[in-house]
Every structure is written in structure tokens, then in C-alpha cells.
Design a protein around this motif. Structure first.
Motif, PDB file in Angstrom:
ATOM      1  N   ARG A  44      19.736  46.603  37.054  1.00  0.00           N
ATOM      2  CA  ARG A  44      19.732  48.065  37.029  1.00  0.00           C
ATOM      3  C   ARG A  44      18.615  48.591  36.125  1.00  0.00           C
ATOM      4  N   TYR A  45      18.425  47.932  34.963  1.00  0.00           N
ATOM      5  CA  TYR A  45      17.334  48.317  34.071  1.00  0.00           C
ATOM      6  C   TYR A  45      15.991  48.207  34.790  1.00  0.00           C
ATOM      7  N   ALA A  46      15.778  47.085  35.467  1.00  0.00           N
ATOM      8  CA  ALA A  46      14.500  46.853  36.152  1.00  0.00           C
ATOM      9  C   ALA A  46      14.277  47.896  37.240  1.00  0.00           C
ATOM     10  N   THR A  47      15.288  48.145  38.049  1.00  0.00           N
ATOM     11  CA  THR A  47      15.149  49.104  39.143  1.00  0.00           C
ATOM     12  C   THR A  47      14.851  50.501  38.614  1.00  0.00           C
ATOM     13  N   PHE A  48      15.566  50.907  37.581  1.00  0.00           N
ATOM     14  CA  PHE A  48      15.378  52.253  37.050  1.00  0.00           C
ATOM     15  C   PHE A  48      13.995  52.406  36.419  1.00  0.00           C
ATOM     16  N   LEU A  49      13.532  51.376  35.677  1.00  0.00           N
ATOM     17  CA  LEU A  49      12.223  51.480  35.045  1.00  0.00           C
ATOM     18  C   LEU A  49      11.115  51.534  36.099  1.00  0.00           C
ATOM     19  N   ILE A  50      11.236  50.756  37.159  1.00  0.00           N
ATOM     20  CA  ILE A  50      10.235  50.786  38.221  1.00  0.00           C
ATOM     21  C   ILE A  50      10.235  52.147  38.901  1.00  0.00           C
ATOM     22  N   ARG A  51      11.409  52.701  39.146  1.00  0.00           N
ATOM     23  CA  ARG A  51      11.479  54.030  39.756  1.00  0.00           C
ATOM     24  C   ARG A  51      10.905  55.095  38.819  1.00  0.00           C
ATOM     25  N   LEU A  52      11.111  54.945  37.512  1.00  0.00           N
ATOM     26  CA  LEU A  52      10.520  55.882  36.556  1.00  0.00           C
ATOM     27  C   LEU A  52       8.999  55.781  36.562  1.00  0.00           C
ATOM     28  N   CYS A  53       8.488  54.552  36.603  1.00  0.00           N
ATOM     29  CA  CYS A  53       7.033  54.368  36.602  1.00  0.00           C
ATOM     30  C   CYS A  53       6.396  54.918  37.876  1.00  0.00           C
ATOM     31  N   ASP A  54       7.112  54.842  38.992  1.00  0.00           N
ATOM     32  CA  ASP A  54       6.589  55.345  40.264  1.00  0.00           C
ATOM     33  C   ASP A  54       6.917  56.815  40.489  1.00  0.00           C
ATOM     34  N   ASN A  55       7.494  57.475  39.493  1.00  0.00           N
ATOM     35  CA  ASN A  55       7.884  58.891  39.577  1.00  0.00           C
ATOM     36  C   ASN A  55       8.828  59.158  40.744  1.00  0.00           C
ATOM     37  N   GLN A  56       9.755  58.254  40.986  1.00  0.00           N
ATOM     38  CA  GLN A  56      10.739  58.433  42.053  1.00  0.00           C
ATOM     39  C   GLN A  56      12.069  58.964  41.541  1.00  0.00           C
ATOM     40  N   VAL A  57      12.169  59.166  40.252  1.00  0.00           N
ATOM     41  CA  VAL A  57      13.411  59.654  39.660  1.00  0.00           C
ATOM     42  C   VAL A  57      13.247  61.140  39.402  1.00  0.00           C
ATOM     43  N   SER A  58      14.222  61.915  39.846  1.00  0.00           N
ATOM     44  CA  SER A  58      14.142  63.360  39.632  1.00  0.00           C
ATOM     45  C   SER A  58      14.341  63.685  38.160  1.00  0.00           C
ATOM     46  N   ALA A  59      13.955  64.884  37.802  1.00  0.00           N
ATOM     47  CA  ALA A  59      14.112  65.325  36.414  1.00  0.00           C
ATOM     48  C   ALA A  59      15.592  65.354  36.050  1.00  0.00           C
ATOM     49  N   PRO A  60      15.921  65.101  34.789  1.00  0.00           N
ATOM     50  CA  PRO A  60      17.335  65.111  34.406  1.00  0.00           C
ATOM     51  C   PRO A  60      17.946  66.498  34.582  1.00  0.00           C
ATOM     52  N   ARG A  61      19.180  66.493  35.032  1.00  0.00           N
ATOM     53  CA  ARG A  61      19.897  67.756  35.208  1.00  0.00           C
ATOM     54  C   ARG A  61      20.381  68.258  33.859  1.00  0.00           C
ATOM     55  N   PRO A  62      20.445  69.570  33.697  1.00  0.00           N
ATOM     56  CA  PRO A  62      20.979  70.084  32.430  1.00  0.00           C
ATOM     57  C   PRO A  62      22.461  69.733  32.308  1.00  0.00           C
ATOM     58  N   ARG A  63      22.868  69.496  31.104  1.00  0.00           N
ATOM     59  CA  ARG A  63      24.270  69.145  30.865  1.00  0.00           C
ATOM     60  C   ARG A  63      25.147  70.367  31.059  1.00  0.00           C
ATOM     61  N   PRO A  64      26.342  70.160  31.580  1.00  0.00           N
ATOM     62  CA  PRO A  64      27.237  71.310  31.759  1.00  0.00           C
ATOM     63  C   PRO A  64      27.664  71.867  30.398  1.00  0.00           C
ATOM     64  N   THR A  65      27.846  73.175  30.370  1.00  0.00           N
ATOM     65  CA  THR A  65      28.222  73.800  29.106  1.00  0.00           C
ATOM     66  C   THR A  65      29.716  73.722  28.846  1.00  0.00           C
ATOM     67  N   ARG A  66      30.499  73.620  29.886  1.00  0.00           N
ATOM     68  CA  ARG A  66      31.942  73.536  29.679  1.00  0.00           C
ATOM     69  C   ARG A  66      32.313  72.092  29.327  1.00  0.00           C
ATOM     70  N   HIS A  67      33.395  71.975  28.636  1.00  0.00           N
ATOM     71  CA  HIS A  67      33.854  70.655  28.219  1.00  0.00           C
ATOM     72  C   HIS A  67      34.747  70.061  29.297  1.00  0.00           C
ATOM     73  N   ARG A  68      34.399  68.855  29.699  1.00  0.00           N
ATOM     74  CA  ARG A  68      35.237  68.163  30.676  1.00  0.00           C
ATOM     75  C   ARG A  68      36.199  67.245  29.932  1.00  0.00           C
ATOM     76  N   GLU A  69      37.316  67.011  30.549  1.00  0.00           N
ATOM     77  CA  GLU A  69      38.258  66.077  29.950  1.00  0.00           C
ATOM     78  C   GLU A  69      37.742  64.668  30.164  1.00  0.00           C
ATOM     79  N   ARG A  70      37.833  63.869  29.132  1.00  0.00           N
ATOM     80  CA  ARG A  70      37.378  62.492  29.237  1.00  0.00           C
ATOM     81  C   ARG A  70      38.465  61.632  29.835  1.00  0.00           C
TER      82      ARG A  70
END
Length: 188
Positions: A44-70
Motif C-alpha cells: 500500500r505504501y508503494a502504490t500510494f507513493l507512486i500515485r503521489l509521484c505521478d500526480n494521480q492522487v486528488s487533493a486531500p478533502r477538508p476534514r468535517p467540522t462536526r464530530h463523528r462518533e468513533r
């Protein structure tokens, strides 16, 4: 060879070593499950880093402001060890992988990418910890401010406060009040 390919080759070598050693039972009684967990995480680390290097990963989504139950944490679930350099003893080939990763982290191209996109840290920090590498300055997280704990009240202070709340006629006389004695060895 570019950074993504070198990282992929490093992870492939490490995954092969983990699979071989895990099949031999070096991880203990739960060797099979731990081997699969570690192998999957490395892939998973390898796949994600390769996708990051190739700019295939979308920008991170903003975190929700409401609190979710864990969800409740399942303590019986198998997890990877968290101590530093834990993979070096059961998998001796990891020492070579650590050296390759150290050289890869010294590459100016990777340092530039780490500075531009902090998501590289999510991959490289745990891998550095697993292989016993000191984190480069670009990967270190800022220190969180610690909350100061209030000093615990002494027993005498609590007793005096409780006595102060009582009407005067119910308060014990001063000579009966327990005095706090200094702790430690007596003065010489």
C-alpha cells in the motif's frame, strides 16, 4: 531511475524478504497473519507513493467540522509492533533496505516533493520508524504543545479548605489539625 521506481524496487525487495521469513515463522505464533498484514501495508505504501509521484492522487478533502462518533476499538485485532527498528531483527534483509531508503531520502528530488506535499510523510514516517532510521528534518512533525496539569492539592490544603467550610464551633482546634511534614531524609 526516478524516485518512484527506486522506492518500488526497495519495497519489492522488502516484501520478498518479509514473505520468505514470515513463511519460515520468524514472527512467532501468529507469523502468517503478521506477514500478510506487513506485506499488505508495504504494498500500500508503494502504490500510494507512486500515485503521489505521478500526480494521480486528488487533493486531500477538508476534514468535517462536526464530530463523528468513533467506532469502538477492537483490542484483540492484530497490529504491527510500534517500537523503532522492530523489523531489523526478524528480517536481516531489512538492514539493506534501510540503507537504500536512507539514500533515497537524501535525493534532492524526493526532498523537494516532501516539502511540496506533506502526504509523503504519511508513507515515509512509519517506514523510517520500522526500519530504525532517524527522520529527516522535512519529515518531522512539529511538536504539539503539552497541556499543563494542575498541581495536586496537598492533603493539608484540602483539610484546611474543608475546615474553613465548617462553622467555627465544629472546626477542630489548631493543635489537633494535622500538619504537613516535609518528606525526604532528615536534614544533616
Amino acid at each position: 531511475m526516478d524516485v518512484a521506481r527506486r522506492f518500488r524496487a526497495l519495497i519489492d525487495t522488502l516484501c520478498d524478504a518479509v514473505a520468505r521469513r514470515g513463511a519460515a515463522g520468524v514472527f512467532g505464533p501468529e507469523s502468517g497473519a503478521l506477514t500478510i498484514l506487513l506485506w499488505t501495508r508495504l504494498r500500500r505504501y508503494a502504490t500510494f507513493l507512486i500515485r503521489l509521484c505521478d500526480n494521480q492522487v486528488s487533493a486531500p478533502r477538508p476534514r468535517p467540522t462536526r464530530h463523528r462518533e468513533r467506532r469502538p476499538v477492537d483490542r484483540a485485532r492484530l497490529a504491527l509492533p510500534r517500537r523503532a527498528a522492530w523489523l531489523l531483527a526478524p528480517v536481516p534483509e531489512a538492514v539493506a533496505a534501510a540503507g537504500q531508503l536512507r539514500a533515497l531520502l537524501a535525493e534532492p528530488e524526493l526532498q523537494r516533493r516532501i516539502a511540496a506535499d506533506p502526504r509523503f510523510g504519511r508513507i515515509l514516517r512509519p517506514l523510517c520508524r520500522t526500519l530504525g532510521l532517524k527522520l529527516p528534518a522535512a519529515l518531522r512533525l512539529p511538536q504539539r504543545p503539552r497541556k499543563r496539569r494542575p498541581k495536586p492539592e496537598t492533603t493539608q490544603a484540602r483539610a484546611d479548605e474543608a475546615d474553613a467550610k465548617l462553622p467555627r464551633r465544629f472546626r477542630p482546634p489548631a493543635w489537633l489539625r494535622r500538619r504537613e511534614r516535609p518528606r525526604g531524609p532528615p536534614p544533616a
